[in-house]
Design an enzyme around this catalytic site. Structure first.
Site, PDB file in Angstrom:
ATOM      1  N   ASP A 129      62.295 -21.290 104.490  1.00  0.00           N
ATOM      2  CA  ASP A 129      63.204 -20.514 103.645  1.00  0.00           C
ATOM      3  C   ASP A 129      64.607 -20.516 104.239  1.00  0.00           C
ATOM      4  O   ASP A 129      65.003 -21.492 104.886  1.00  0.00           O
ATOM      5  CB  ASP A 129      62.668 -19.096 103.477  1.00  0.00           C
ATOM      6  CG  ASP A 129      62.883 -18.545 102.087  1.00  0.00           C
ATOM      7  OD1 ASP A 129      64.054 -18.294 101.738  1.00  0.00           O
ATOM      8  OD2 ASP A 129      61.894 -18.365 101.364  1.00  0.00           O
ATOM      9  N   ASP A 138      61.580  -3.946 110.817  1.00  0.00           N
ATOM     10  CA  ASP A 138      60.258  -4.000 110.210  1.00  0.00           C
ATOM     11  C   ASP A 138      59.595  -5.364 110.341  1.00  0.00           C
ATOM     12  O   ASP A 138      58.564  -5.607 109.702  1.00  0.00           O
ATOM     13  CB  ASP A 138      60.371  -3.626 108.728  1.00  0.00           C
ATOM     14  CG  ASP A 138      59.248  -2.722 108.263  1.00  0.00           C
ATOM     15  OD1 ASP A 138      58.392  -2.361 109.086  1.00  0.00           O
ATOM     16  OD2 ASP A 138      59.212  -2.388 107.066  1.00  0.00           O
ATOM     17  N   HIS A 163      66.986 -14.041 101.341  1.00  0.00           N
ATOM     18  CA  HIS A 163      65.776 -14.483 100.646  1.00  0.00           C
ATOM     19  C   HIS A 163      64.597 -14.630 101.600  1.00  0.00           C
ATOM     20  O   HIS A 163      63.492 -14.119 101.359  1.00  0.00           O
ATOM     21  CB  HIS A 163      66.068 -15.799  99.929  1.00  0.00           C
ATOM     22  CG  HIS A 163      64.993 -16.259  98.999  1.00  0.00           C
ATOM     23  ND1 HIS A 163      63.930 -17.038  99.416  1.00  0.00           N
ATOM     24  CD2 HIS A 163      64.816 -16.076  97.670  1.00  0.00           C
ATOM     25  CE1 HIS A 163      63.159 -17.310  98.379  1.00  0.00           C
ATOM     26  NE2 HIS A 163      63.669 -16.729  97.308  1.00  0.00           N
ATOM     27  N   LEU A 174      55.775  -4.965 109.250  1.00  0.00           N
ATOM     28  CA  LEU A 174      54.932  -4.238 110.193  1.00  0.00           C
ATOM     29  C   LEU A 174      54.409  -2.919 109.612  1.00  0.00           C
ATOM     30  O   LEU A 174      55.094  -2.259 108.827  1.00  0.00           O
ATOM     31  CB  LEU A 174      55.716  -3.949 111.470  1.00  0.00           C
ATOM     32  CG  LEU A 174      56.246  -5.173 112.221  1.00  0.00           C
ATOM     33  CD1 LEU A 174      57.122  -4.736 113.391  1.00  0.00           C
ATOM     34  CD2 LEU A 174      55.088  -6.051 112.713  1.00  0.00           C
ATOM     35  N   ASN A 176      54.305   0.259 110.599  1.00  0.00           N
ATOM     36  CA  ASN A 176      54.942   1.006 111.689  1.00  0.00           C
ATOM     37  C   ASN A 176      55.620   2.297 111.255  1.00  0.00           C
ATOM     38  O   ASN A 176      56.478   2.815 111.959  1.00  0.00           O
ATOM     39  CB  ASN A 176      55.988   0.109 112.358  1.00  0.00           C
ATOM     40  CG  ASN A 176      57.062  -0.370 111.378  1.00  0.00           C
ATOM     41  OD1 ASN A 176      57.000  -0.078 110.176  1.00  0.00           O
ATOM     42  ND2 ASN A 176      58.041  -1.088 111.874  1.00  0.00           N
ATOM     43  N   VAL A 180      58.772  -0.755 104.749  1.00  0.00           N
ATOM     44  CA  VAL A 180      57.664  -1.204 103.915  1.00  0.00           C
ATOM     45  C   VAL A 180      56.566  -1.757 104.817  1.00  0.00           C
ATOM     46  O   VAL A 180      56.716  -1.843 106.029  1.00  0.00           O
ATOM     47  CB  VAL A 180      58.126  -2.285 102.917  1.00  0.00           C
ATOM     48  CG1 VAL A 180      59.152  -1.727 101.943  1.00  0.00           C
ATOM     49  CG2 VAL A 180      58.702  -3.506 103.645  1.00  0.00           C
ATOM     50  N   TYR A 271      52.404 -30.363  93.415  1.00  0.00           N
ATOM     51  CA  TYR A 271      51.524 -31.309  94.090  1.00  0.00           C
ATOM     52  C   TYR A 271      50.123 -30.724  94.230  1.00  0.00           C
ATOM     53  O   TYR A 271      49.945 -29.519  94.430  1.00  0.00           O
ATOM     54  CB  TYR A 271      52.082 -31.685  95.467  1.00  0.00           C
ATOM     55  CG  TYR A 271      53.451 -32.332  95.413  1.00  0.00           C
ATOM     56  CD1 TYR A 271      53.746 -33.328  94.485  1.00  0.00           C
ATOM     57  CD2 TYR A 271      54.453 -31.939  96.294  1.00  0.00           C
ATOM     58  CE1 TYR A 271      54.999 -33.918  94.441  1.00  0.00           C
ATOM     59  CE2 TYR A 271      55.706 -32.530  96.261  1.00  0.00           C
ATOM     60  CZ  TYR A 271      55.978 -33.505  95.326  1.00  0.00           C
ATOM     61  OH  TYR A 271      57.232 -34.085  95.279  1.00  0.00           O
TER      62      TYR A 271
END
Length: 376
Positions: A129, A138, A163, A174, A176, A180, A271
């Site tokens: 990415d 996080d 992104h 995580l 934690n 999130v 593919y």
């Protein structure tokens, strides 16, 4: 005006000791929690002059001239206007910062699996990415690689675009009590930067990223990217990863239409060696942007997906780019508990246990389901 109020405050101080009216009124008024800071050494006598009894003093602090006190509104106003008082503040409530679970995590049974201890531990996931913000509170980025050699894009742990950081959070944010949580919070994510900070890249870069992933023992490759043009060499690399035992997961693309009857899956998702992932909303309806066609294999949440973005922040994104990492995270959860499976067997298991949603050219085998696959 402040000076006038301060003067009135001094007058109140002078008359308070010889007037019992203030204390009596104070007793009739409701009292609230306050923090009071003196401008200099705290003087309990000054508080007593305003009708503050010793029992109203909840605490006096050591390092700063601060008192924790129960006060009436009138007492608080009087103290606030006194020149020897620096601050008078209501004692505000505080709570632990809580963790939000994005709707997509329980939707793919990631929560059910995590509650049983299935967290993806020991599984390596390469996120091909725009890089991943490795400083994010996080995320725990295990390693990475950049296909770029220019100063602006050579750091895989810097993601100006956001992104890649968002995708990584869906895979493995995580668990934690912050921000999130991802589908597989104990999976090891790797930042493989094949797209620059503007979100652009090339098939050559993707091929290099796949090669790095093979050479560095990645178990799963997530590619929330693609193009409309096929490439024999990119296909060869995608096939090679699959042949080497890597599970390849890719976004189907965002070229769908409202009718959902076109053949618009992009590459490398198209593919045979890649799992093409379509996007659905909270009601399991295909997102109108989600590409369709015979190559769609699985579906996952891709609308209003909350995840991590650079700068210890969080945001909601839409796209099959958001759906693909849900599948990668589920695959990590399942593979961690069924390490004896080959990538081919794991892929078949995800297909067999998916929740069928509708037409296969729109949803593939259906909504990926983590707990169902683990218990199967």
């Amino acid at each position: 005006m402040k000076k006038l109020l301060a003067t009135l405050g001094i007058i109140a101080l002078l008359v308070a000791p010889i007037s019992t009216g203030i204390s009596a009124a104070a007793e009739d008024e409701s009292k609230e929690d306050y923090l009071v800071m003196f401008d200099g050494p705290a003087q309990k006598g000054l508080l007593n002059a305003f009708g503050v009894d010793d029992e109203d003093i909840l605490r006096d602090y050591d390092l700063l001239p601060v008192y924790h006190i129960n006060l009436t509104e009138g007492q608080a106003e009087g103290l606030d206007n006194h020149p020897q008082i620096q601050h008078v503040e209501e004692n505000a409530d505080a709570q632990a910062f809580s963790q939000t679970e994005p709707w997509g995590i329980p939707h793919v049974e990631g929560t059910d699996s995590r509650d049983e201890g299935y967290t993806g531990e020991g599984v390596n996931v390469a996120v091909l990415d725009t890089g991943i913000d490795a400083s994010h509170e996080d995320l725990d980025v295990a390693g990475g690689h950049s296909v770029f050699d220019d100063a602006e894009n050579s750091d895989p742990y810097y993601d100006e675009n956001g992104h890649g950081t968002h995708v990584a959070g869906t895979v493995a944010a995580l668990d934690n009590d912050l921000g999130v949580v991802g589908v597989a919070p104990d999976a090891s994510v790797y930042a493989v930067k094949v797209l620059d900070n503007s979100g652009s890249g090339s098939y050559a870069g993707i091929a290099e990223g796949i090669e790095w992933s093979i050479q560095n023992d990645m178990d799963i490759i997530n590619m929330s990217l693609g193009g409309s043009q096929s490439s024999s060499i990119l296909e060869e690399y995608t096939d090679l990863a699959y042949e080497e035992g890597v599970l390849v997961v890719a976004a189907a693309g965002n070229d769908g239409n409202r009718g959902g009857n076109n053949d618009s899956v992009g590459y490398p998702a198209k593919y045979d060696s890649a799992i093409a992932v379509a996007a659905v909303d909270e009601n399991n309806q295909r997102a109108t942007f989600s590409s369709t066609g015979p190559d769609v294999e699985l579906s996952a949440p891709g609308v209003d997906v909350l995840s991590s973005v650079p700068g210890d922040s969080y945001d909601t994104y839409n796209g099959t780019s958001m759906a693909s990492p849900h599948v990668a995270g589920v695959a990590a959860q399942v593979w961690a508990e069924k390490p004896e499976l080959s990538n081919v067997e794991l892929r078949e298991l995800l297909q067999d246990t998916a929740d069928e949603l509708g037409a296969s050219h729109q949803y593939g085998h259906g909504l990926v389901q983590s707990y169902e696959a683990i218990q199967h």
